[in-house]
Design a protein around this motif. Structure first.
Motif, PDB file in Angstrom:
ATOM      1  N   MET A  68      -9.652  -3.865 -13.680  1.00 60.43           N
ATOM      2  CA  MET A  68      -8.219  -3.677 -13.555  1.00 60.43           C
ATOM      3  C   MET A  68      -7.886  -2.984 -12.248  1.00 60.43           C
ATOM      4  O   MET A  68      -7.147  -2.020 -12.195  1.00 60.43           O
ATOM      5  CB  MET A  68      -7.700  -2.856 -14.739  1.00 60.43           C
ATOM      6  N   ASN A  69      -8.507  -3.415 -11.195  1.00 61.92           N
ATOM      7  CA  ASN A  69      -8.210  -2.788  -9.916  1.00 61.92           C
ATOM      8  C   ASN A  69      -7.189  -3.602  -9.149  1.00 61.92           C
ATOM      9  O   ASN A  69      -7.143  -4.816  -9.218  1.00 61.92           O
ATOM     10  CB  ASN A  69      -9.484  -2.627  -9.085  1.00 61.92           C
ATOM     11  N   SER A  70      -6.389  -2.903  -8.388  1.00 64.78           N
ATOM     12  CA  SER A  70      -5.300  -3.535  -7.686  1.00 64.78           C
ATOM     13  C   SER A  70      -5.726  -3.921  -6.284  1.00 64.78           C
ATOM     14  O   SER A  70      -6.609  -3.297  -5.712  1.00 64.78           O
ATOM     15  CB  SER A  70      -4.147  -2.545  -7.633  1.00 64.78           C
ATOM     16  N   GLN A  71      -5.083  -4.951  -5.748  1.00 67.65           N
ATOM     17  CA  GLN A  71      -5.327  -5.264  -4.333  1.00 67.65           C
ATOM     18  C   GLN A  71      -4.699  -4.197  -3.454  1.00 67.65           C
ATOM     19  O   GLN A  71      -5.170  -3.907  -2.376  1.00 67.65           O
ATOM     20  CB  GLN A  71      -4.724  -6.615  -3.927  1.00 67.65           C
ATOM     21  N   ASN A  72      -3.590  -3.637  -3.936  1.00 69.01           N
ATOM     22  CA  ASN A  72      -2.894  -2.617  -3.163  1.00 69.01           C
ATOM     23  C   ASN A  72      -3.402  -1.238  -3.537  1.00 69.01           C
ATOM     24  O   ASN A  72      -3.704  -0.982  -4.689  1.00 69.01           O
ATOM     25  CB  ASN A  72      -1.396  -2.679  -3.457  1.00 69.01           C
ATOM     26  N   LYS A  73      -3.463  -0.373  -2.555  1.00 69.36           N
ATOM     27  CA  LYS A  73      -3.850   1.002  -2.839  1.00 69.36           C
ATOM     28  C   LYS A  73      -2.582   1.777  -3.177  1.00 69.36           C
ATOM     29  O   LYS A  73      -1.858   2.222  -2.299  1.00 69.36           O
ATOM     30  CB  LYS A  73      -4.553   1.597  -1.635  1.00 69.36           C
ATOM     31  N   LEU A  74      -2.320   1.877  -4.465  1.00 67.55           N
ATOM     32  CA  LEU A  74      -1.094   2.544  -4.893  1.00 67.55           C
ATOM     33  C   LEU A  74      -1.294   4.047  -4.876  1.00 67.55           C
ATOM     34  O   LEU A  74      -2.411   4.544  -5.006  1.00 67.55           O
ATOM     35  CB  LEU A  74      -0.713   2.078  -6.293  1.00 67.55           C
ATOM     36  N   LEU A  75      -0.176   4.721  -4.713  1.00 67.37           N
ATOM     37  CA  LEU A  75      -0.215   6.176  -4.671  1.00 67.37           C
ATOM     38  C   LEU A  75      -0.118   6.698  -6.101  1.00 67.37           C
ATOM     39  O   LEU A  75       0.775   6.306  -6.841  1.00 67.37           O
ATOM     40  CB  LEU A  75       0.981   6.647  -3.866  1.00 67.37           C
ATOM     41  N   VAL A  76      -1.050   7.549  -6.488  1.00 61.26           N
ATOM     42  CA  VAL A  76      -1.036   8.059  -7.853  1.00 61.26           C
ATOM     43  C   VAL A  76      -0.858   9.572  -7.817  1.00 61.26           C
ATOM     44  O   VAL A  76      -1.556  10.267  -7.087  1.00 61.26           O
ATOM     45  CB  VAL A  76      -2.337   7.700  -8.592  1.00 61.26           C
ATOM     46  N   SER A  77       0.075  10.068  -8.560  1.00 62.58           N
ATOM     47  CA  SER A  77       0.266  11.513  -8.665  1.00 62.58           C
ATOM     48  C   SER A  77       1.015  11.768  -9.956  1.00 62.58           C
ATOM     49  O   SER A  77       1.398  10.842 -10.651  1.00 62.58           O
ATOM     50  CB  SER A  77       1.073  12.033  -7.480  1.00 62.58           C
ATOM     51  N   HIS A  78       1.225  13.033 -10.251  1.00 62.90           N
ATOM     52  CA  HIS A  78       1.916  13.352 -11.493  1.00 62.90           C
ATOM     53  C   HIS A  78       3.408  13.504 -11.288  1.00 62.90           C
ATOM     54  O   HIS A  78       3.885  13.736 -10.189  1.00 62.90           O
ATOM     55  CB  HIS A  78       1.323  14.614 -12.099  1.00 62.90           C
ATOM     56  N   ASP A 111       0.841  -1.195   0.000  1.00 60.85           N
ATOM     57  CA  ASP A 111       0.000   0.000   0.000  1.00 60.85           C
ATOM     58  C   ASP A 111       0.879   1.249   0.000  1.00 60.85           C
ATOM     59  O   ASP A 111       1.925   1.275   0.639  1.00 60.85           O
ATOM     60  CB  ASP A 111      -0.902   0.016   1.241  1.00 60.85           C
ATOM     61  N   SER A 118      -2.746   0.426 -10.775  1.00 62.33           N
ATOM     62  CA  SER A 118      -2.949  -1.006 -10.647  1.00 62.33           C
ATOM     63  C   SER A 118      -1.865  -1.779 -11.381  1.00 62.33           C
ATOM     64  O   SER A 118      -1.433  -1.379 -12.462  1.00 62.33           O
ATOM     65  CB  SER A 118      -4.318  -1.377 -11.228  1.00 62.33           C
ATOM     66  N   GLU A 119      -1.451  -2.895 -10.803  1.00 59.27           N
ATOM     67  CA  GLU A 119      -0.467  -3.726 -11.502  1.00 59.27           C
ATOM     68  C   GLU A 119      -1.129  -4.604 -12.553  1.00 59.27           C
ATOM     69  O   GLU A 119      -0.451  -5.374 -13.231  1.00 59.27           O
ATOM     70  CB  GLU A 119       0.365  -4.554 -10.521  1.00 59.27           C
ATOM     71  N   GLU A 120      -2.462  -4.493 -12.696  1.00 58.41           N
ATOM     72  CA  GLU A 120      -3.162  -5.219 -13.762  1.00 58.41           C
ATOM     73  C   GLU A 120      -3.092  -4.470 -15.088  1.00 58.41           C
ATOM     74  O   GLU A 120      -3.449  -5.019 -16.124  1.00 58.41           O
ATOM     75  CB  GLU A 120      -4.647  -5.386 -13.399  1.00 58.41           C
ATOM     76  N   ASP A 178       2.757   2.409  -2.174  1.00 53.42           N
ATOM     77  CA  ASP A 178       3.891   2.417  -3.087  1.00 53.42           C
ATOM     78  C   ASP A 178       3.439   3.117  -4.364  1.00 53.42           C
ATOM     79  O   ASP A 178       2.249   3.324  -4.576  1.00 53.42           O
ATOM     80  CB  ASP A 178       4.323   0.989  -3.449  1.00 53.42           C
ATOM     81  N   ALA A 184       2.160   7.890 -12.993  1.00 51.90           N
ATOM     82  CA  ALA A 184       1.864   6.917 -11.941  1.00 51.90           C
ATOM     83  C   ALA A 184       0.555   6.218 -12.277  1.00 51.90           C
ATOM     84  O   ALA A 184      -0.397   6.861 -12.713  1.00 51.90           O
ATOM     85  CB  ALA A 184       1.763   7.615 -10.606  1.00 51.90           C
TER      86      ALA A 184
END
Lengths: 428, 319
Positions: free
Chosen positions: B1-11, A305, A322-324, A307, A319
């Protein structure tokens, strides 16, 4: 991932990483169970009968939404379509995601091989726009003004990325063939090949193109910077490269064209640099559409989480959530950033320290420009403080003491201003 | 296409060099410490009281302002502490507490916050505050009057005041070495040239201050003072005396270089600094104030936006 040294007087400088003379063989990933292709248009009514779950597709088969002319994507695998869904990309670009369950054995589509006899720009465009490196053939075909110059960059625009330099060094023959083909089908006589400065001697005179050297320091490889270096101009408000008669291309795209012509097949293996959390990297060859997670697994990278998973390099990448998500034709690198290395930007005001101004390669008055942009006064920023001189390298955000998202403001401003222009341009 | 992990998204960009605003301010305070410690050793406990009062009240005013204005609490960025420290360094050791508190009020409220807070202040807040309270309570800012009950083992007349009153002969009564080592009457943290230079060099080496401003400031002051001295040695003191007395060195390293009020381009920085040095000598030699630094810095703060328009042409620009 970076830290300022104790003695902070000098500005940070970045050199592009150059591959050693001994090229690593790309690690081939195992065939993914499913791939996802992104058709660059939104879903609409009346999908073609091919675009239905359960339909078999062959490798290299051209998929379009319907019979009308429009964007296409070429299937990178043989398999069965399992789902069609809408997909929203960066900056609101709309795609149709096509999921395909992969058969282990490739069954190649013959359509491209048949057109090989008399290659036209249309035929190439139809099959190759989704090839590795994303050749901008559609742009060349549809440009309102004839394209006069094609600029091929043989290095990588961002830091840490090895992809295009790798292709340049390992697929020289394909690139040469690609340049020959490009000249023939597009009729563009002026093809400029930019190569990193230290490789200049190795490539000068080899390509049938005008080979020029690019200094090896970031951001000299950025398209806007190269454009300025070559033509002494910048893109003014509302202008695009193709509007100026120039098209930029990755080396990998040219290699794809060359390979397609030689083999009679659309190439499907995308070269991707994968960089793990510690900065270790490896070059992969993966089918377009492979979920990024497969590559991460091959590198033994686990995500947690908070990352960051980044398509592209650390300075200009995107960025993703999702890794999918699939490897796309223009995915040169996949960068994983640990949550501990993430420095968040802030809404703290500019304290006028001047670090951004001193590092800016384009001499933009960033400290005042960002005040206009923060206030939403994009046009004033463009008129008075050189918004359009910005080459979008991100160095200002990198050094900003107040951690203002400067590059984000600049890109937003350009995006917003560009939305106002097309209507005027179309009336010309 | 959703991830199990909540990834950080920014520019982009995804890297940051790791600098931050608080570090800048705290390092300025660290750089000021040698000068403050020297001041405390010369002026003793009253100086400690004034310094403490100045820093504490600056923090207090900042807190009060953010509460009134319903702004996010910005104490952590260290700016208020820095203003309090710098302001305290300029004060005589016996300034009454209410004058200190008024001064920091002026610095934080009028000098900084009403213009929009950090980064938006047109004047160096500490300098503006000192200018206002020195006009308001002239006697309390008269170093000779304030420190009259002190026993110093050095010439206990403010060098610049003495110079103004009795002409350059008095310069003979001061040893330059003593002045350089802080053996003089003045603000708590502004007397010891050695300590101020050490602090200033620390800031320059760490990249918090650009060398252009202090260099041009000292050079401008030095050249102007030399010219005056050469033209009429019987009326004007020499450059070294001007350099080592009053607020000169704290002005060059700590006051003129304040981020928001100083230019960012090389040529403007040189012009800005040089003008500050020249103004200082003009005020000292032909103006009515013994020490011109405070007003010189207010003047150069004023021209900062103007000189900072002298900037290199951005790429692709023809006009």
């Amino acid at each position: 991932m970076l830290s300022k040294p104790f003695f902070g007087y000098t500005q940070p400088k970045f050199q592009y990483e150059l591959l050693s003379t001994k090229l690593p063989r790309p690690a081939i990933t195992t065939q993914p169970a499913t791939v996802t292709l992104l058709l660059p248009r939104e879903m609409g009514p009346n999908p073609s009968p091919i675009l239905k779950p359960g339909v078999k597709v062959r490798t290299g088969q051209r998929l379009t939404w319907d019979e009308n002319p429009g964007p296409a994507v070429v299937s990178s695998v043989t398999g069965t379509i399992t789902g069609i869904s809408a997909h929203l990309g960066d900056y609101g670009r709309k795609f149709t995601a096509i999921a395909i369950a992969v058969d282990p054995k490739d069954d190649w589509d013959k359509q491209f091989a048949e057109t090989r006899g008399d290659l036209t720009l249309q035929a190439l465009t139809a099959h190759l726009t989704g090839a590795p490196g994303a050749p901008p053939l559609e742009t060349i075909a549809n440009a309102t003004r004839p394209i006069e110059t094609i600029v091929i960059y043989g290095g990588d625009t961002d830091l840490l990325v090895d992809t295009n330099l790798y292709v340049l060094k390992s697929q020289t023959a394909a690139i040469e063939q690609g340049i020959k083909t490009l000249k023939k089908v597009t009729g563009v006589e002026r093809i400029i090949m930019m190569v990193p400065g230290d490789s200049f001697q190795n490539f000068d005179g080899h390509f049938g193109a005008d080979v020029r050297a690019v200094p090896n320091s970031y951001p000299q490889g950025q398209p806007l910077m190269i454009y300025y270096r070559l033509f002494g101009r910048i893109l003014e408000q509302g202008q695009t490269f193709e509007g100026q008669g120039v098209v930029f291309m990755r080396a990998e795209a040219v290699a794809s064209i060359g390979k397609a012509v030689t083999d009679g097949r659309v190439p499907m293996e995308k070269i991707v640099t994968v960089v793990d959390k510690q900065g270790q990297k490896k070059v992969f060859a993966a089918r377009i559409g492979t979920p990024v997670g497969n590559l991460l697994k091959a590198m033994n990278i686990t995500l947690a989480d908070r990352d960051r998973l980044i398509f592209g390099g650390p300075m200009t990448g995107t960025a993703v959530y999702s890794e999918e998500l699939p490897v796309l034709p223009d995915t040169d690198a996949i960068l994983v950033q640990d949550s501990h290395d993430v420095v968040l930007s802030s809404d703290y005001p500019c304290i006028n320290c001047g670090e951004c101004v001193r590092i800016c390669p384009a001499n933009v008055g960033v400290n005042v420009l960002v005040r206009y942009l923060e206030a939403g006064q994009y046009q004033e920023g463009a008129n008075l403080y050189d918004l359009y001189s910005c080459v979008e390298c991100g160095l200002c955000s990198l050094v900003c003491v107040a951690r203002i998202p400067i590059l984000q403001y600049i890109k937003l401003a350009k995006f917003e201003l560009a939305r106002e222009v097309p209507a005027e341009e179309e009336n010309e | 296409m959703n991830s199990q992990n909540k990834l950080l998204v920014s520019h982009a960009p995804f890297w940051h060099i790791g600098t931050a605003v608080p570090a800048r301010h705290y390092n300025t305070i660290i750089a000021a410490l040698p000068a403050i410690l020297m001041g405390l050793s010369v002026f003793g406990v009253p100086a400690l009281a004034v310094m403490s009062m100045s820093i504490a009240s600056a923090i207090g005013w900042e807190l009060i302002y953010t509460k009134i204005a319903k702004r996010p609490n910005t104490l952590g960025d260290g700016h208020a502490v820095m203003i309090g420290t710098i302001f305290g360094m300029l004060l005589p050791a016996t300034l009454p507490w209410w004058a200190v508190v008024t001064g920091t009020f002026v610095a934080i409220f009028i000098g900084k916050q009403i213009f929009g807070g950090i980064g938006s202040n047109p004047f160096n807040p500490a300098v503006l505050a000192l200018a206002i309270i020195s006009i308001s309570w002239k006697n309390h800012l008269d170093f000779d009057a304030q420190l009259v009950h002190f026993n110093f083992d050095f010439n206990a007349a403010h060098p610049l005041v003495a110079l103004k009153a009795f002409g350059p002969e008095v310069v003979q009564g001061y040893s330059l070495t003593q002045l350089f080592l802080g053996q003089q009457v003045g603000g708590i943290g502004s007397t010891c040239g050695l300590a101020l230079i050490i602090g200033g060099l620390y800031l320059i080496i760490r990249g918090f201050v650009r060398w252009e401003i202090p260099f041009a400031f000292i050079l401008g002051l030095f050249i102007t003072a030399t010219l005056f001295h050469m033209a009429a040695p019987e009326r004007f003191a020499g450059p070294m005396f001007h350099l080592l007395t009053g607020y000169t060195l704290i002005g060059a390293f700590f006051l003129a270089t304040e981020d928001a009020t100083s230019p960012v381009y090389p040529l403007p920085m040189l012009l800005y600094g040089a003008l500050g040095g020249i103004m200082t000598i003009l005020i000292r030699n032909i103006g009515s104030y013994p020490d011109g630094i405070i007003y010189a810095i207010l003047v150069i703060n004023l021209i900062n936006p103007l000189v900072d328009k002298i900037r290199p042409k951005a790429i692709g620009k023809v006009a």
